[in-house]
Write a protein that holds these residues in place. Structure first.
Motif, PDB file in Angstrom:
ATOM      1  N   MET A  80      18.163  39.211  24.685  1.00 36.58           N
ATOM      2  CA  MET A  80      18.762  39.892  25.837  1.00 36.58           C
ATOM      3  C   MET A  80      20.284  39.763  25.836  1.00 36.58           C
ATOM      4  O   MET A  80      21.001  40.736  26.096  1.00 36.58           O
ATOM      5  CB  MET A  80      18.182  39.343  27.148  1.00 36.58           C
ATOM      6  N   ILE A  81      20.791  38.595  25.529  1.00 41.13           N
ATOM      7  CA  ILE A  81      22.239  38.383  25.511  1.00 41.13           C
ATOM      8  C   ILE A  81      22.880  39.175  24.381  1.00 41.13           C
ATOM      9  O   ILE A  81      23.940  39.788  24.552  1.00 41.13           O
ATOM     10  CB  ILE A  81      22.571  36.874  25.411  1.00 41.13           C
ATOM     11  N   MET A  82      22.232  39.207  23.234  1.00 37.12           N
ATOM     12  CA  MET A  82      22.759  39.994  22.122  1.00 37.12           C
ATOM     13  C   MET A  82      22.820  41.475  22.503  1.00 37.12           C
ATOM     14  O   MET A  82      23.803  42.166  22.219  1.00 37.12           O
ATOM     15  CB  MET A  82      21.907  39.806  20.871  1.00 37.12           C
ATOM     16  N   GLY A  83      21.788  41.966  23.153  1.00 39.74           N
ATOM     17  CA  GLY A  83      21.777  43.356  23.615  1.00 39.74           C
ATOM     18  C   GLY A  83      22.860  43.627  24.643  1.00 39.74           C
ATOM     19  O   GLY A  83      23.494  44.690  24.625  1.00 39.74           O
ATOM     20  N   LEU A  84      23.085  42.674  25.533  1.00 37.27           N
ATOM     21  CA  LEU A  84      24.138  42.818  26.543  1.00 37.27           C
ATOM     22  C   LEU A  84      25.515  42.911  25.892  1.00 37.27           C
ATOM     23  O   LEU A  84      26.318  43.780  26.239  1.00 37.27           O
ATOM     24  CB  LEU A  84      24.096  41.634  27.516  1.00 37.27           C
ATOM     25  N   VAL A  85      25.775  42.041  24.939  1.00 37.00           N
ATOM     26  CA  VAL A  85      27.085  42.046  24.261  1.00 37.00           C
ATOM     27  C   VAL A  85      27.266  43.329  23.460  1.00 37.00           C
ATOM     28  O   VAL A  85      28.348  43.932  23.467  1.00 37.00           O
ATOM     29  CB  VAL A  85      27.248  40.795  23.366  1.00 37.00           C
ATOM     30  N   LEU A  86      26.205  43.794  22.800  1.00 39.91           N
ATOM     31  CA  LEU A  86      26.308  45.041  22.033  1.00 39.91           C
ATOM     32  C   LEU A  86      26.555  46.228  22.960  1.00 39.91           C
ATOM     33  O   LEU A  86      27.386  47.087  22.662  1.00 39.91           O
ATOM     34  CB  LEU A  86      25.050  45.266  21.203  1.00 39.91           C
ATOM     35  N   ALA A  87      25.862  46.288  24.085  1.00 35.22           N
ATOM     36  CA  ALA A  87      26.053  47.390  25.031  1.00 35.22           C
ATOM     37  C   ALA A  87      27.471  47.384  25.600  1.00 35.22           C
ATOM     38  O   ALA A  87      28.119  48.436  25.693  1.00 35.22           O
ATOM     39  CB  ALA A  87      25.024  47.293  26.158  1.00 35.22           C
ATOM     40  N   ALA A  88      27.965  46.214  25.972  1.00 35.81           N
ATOM     41  CA  ALA A  88      29.321  46.112  26.525  1.00 35.81           C
ATOM     42  C   ALA A  88      30.366  46.485  25.476  1.00 35.81           C
ATOM     43  O   ALA A  88      31.330  47.202  25.777  1.00 35.81           O
ATOM     44  CB  ALA A  88      29.566  44.698  27.045  1.00 35.81           C
ATOM     45  N   SER A  89      30.178  46.029  24.261  1.00 36.33           N
ATOM     46  CA  SER A  89      31.113  46.354  23.181  1.00 36.33           C
ATOM     47  C   SER A  89      31.114  47.851  22.891  1.00 36.33           C
ATOM     48  O   SER A  89      32.175  48.453  22.692  1.00 36.33           O
ATOM     49  CB  SER A  89      30.741  45.599  21.897  1.00 36.33           C
ATOM     50  N   SER A  90      29.947  48.446  22.871  1.00 33.78           N
ATOM     51  CA  SER A  90      29.840  49.875  22.584  1.00 33.78           C
ATOM     52  C   SER A  90      30.480  50.724  23.677  1.00 33.78           C
ATOM     53  O   SER A  90      31.176  51.704  23.385  1.00 33.78           O
ATOM     54  CB  SER A  90      28.370  50.276  22.425  1.00 33.78           C
ATOM     55  N   ALA A  91      30.247  50.356  24.922  1.00 32.92           N
ATOM     56  CA  ALA A  91      30.845  51.106  26.031  1.00 32.92           C
ATOM     57  C   ALA A  91      32.366  51.021  25.981  1.00 32.92           C
ATOM     58  O   ALA A  91      33.065  52.026  26.168  1.00 32.92           O
ATOM     59  CB  ALA A  91      30.319  50.565  27.355  1.00 32.92           C
TER      60      ALA A  91
END
Length: 156
Positions: A80-91
């Motif tokens: 979940m944390i990895m997904g959160l960081v990837l989503a924030a980085s992508s945005a």
């Protein structure tokens, strides 16, 4: 290391601000003007806090001959944390690209020519955020390896 990379990304973006004077008007570029940059700050702050908080728990679980449930639980949290960081980085990357290149179809002009310092710091924060993502991905692989022998017992 993942916590440090996330923390650096958070601090660099949260302190990112540049004021530009156009004629008699002052225009201020700051991270809080963009929901994507706010998401980057919050996502990396959560990831950094999680990484710092999970270290003692991992050692406690390790010392008590780790159970398969706890290993699987850490795997899910890491995912979940990895997904959160990837989503924030992508945005943030998407908004950063529009700031740097503009969008001629929408009539948006690039702003990085005027607020170069702001864009440089935003870029550095995004790079640190992607580094954090890579480190969280490696943690996820380690968590998956640890929980691969997990057996789930069902009792109906």
């Amino acid at each position: 290391m993942a916590s440090v990379a996330s923390l650096i990304a958070t601090v660099v973006m949260a302190t990112n601000k540049q004021t530009l004077e156009v004629y008699t008007f002052q225009i201020q570029a700051k991270f809080s003007n963009s929901p994507s940059f706010i998401f980057l700050v919050i996502g990396n702050a959560v990831a950094s806090f999680y990484a710092l908080l999970s270290v003692p728990f991992v050692f406690v679980v390790d010392s008590k001959s780790s159970t398969s449930r706890s290993s699987f639980f850490f795997f899910l949290l890491d995912l979940m944390i990895m997904g959160l960081v990837l989503a924030a980085s992508s945005a943030a990357t998407a908004i950063g690209y529009v700031g740097k290149k503009g969008n001629s179809h929408a009539g948006w002009t690039p702003i990085c020519d005027q607020v170069g310092k702001f864009c440089d710091r935003a870029g550095a924060s995004i790079v640190c955020s992607y580094a954090s993502f890579v480190l969280f991905f490696l943690l996820l692989v380690l968590s998956a390896n640890r929980s691969k022998n997990t057996t789930v017992a069902c009792s109906y």
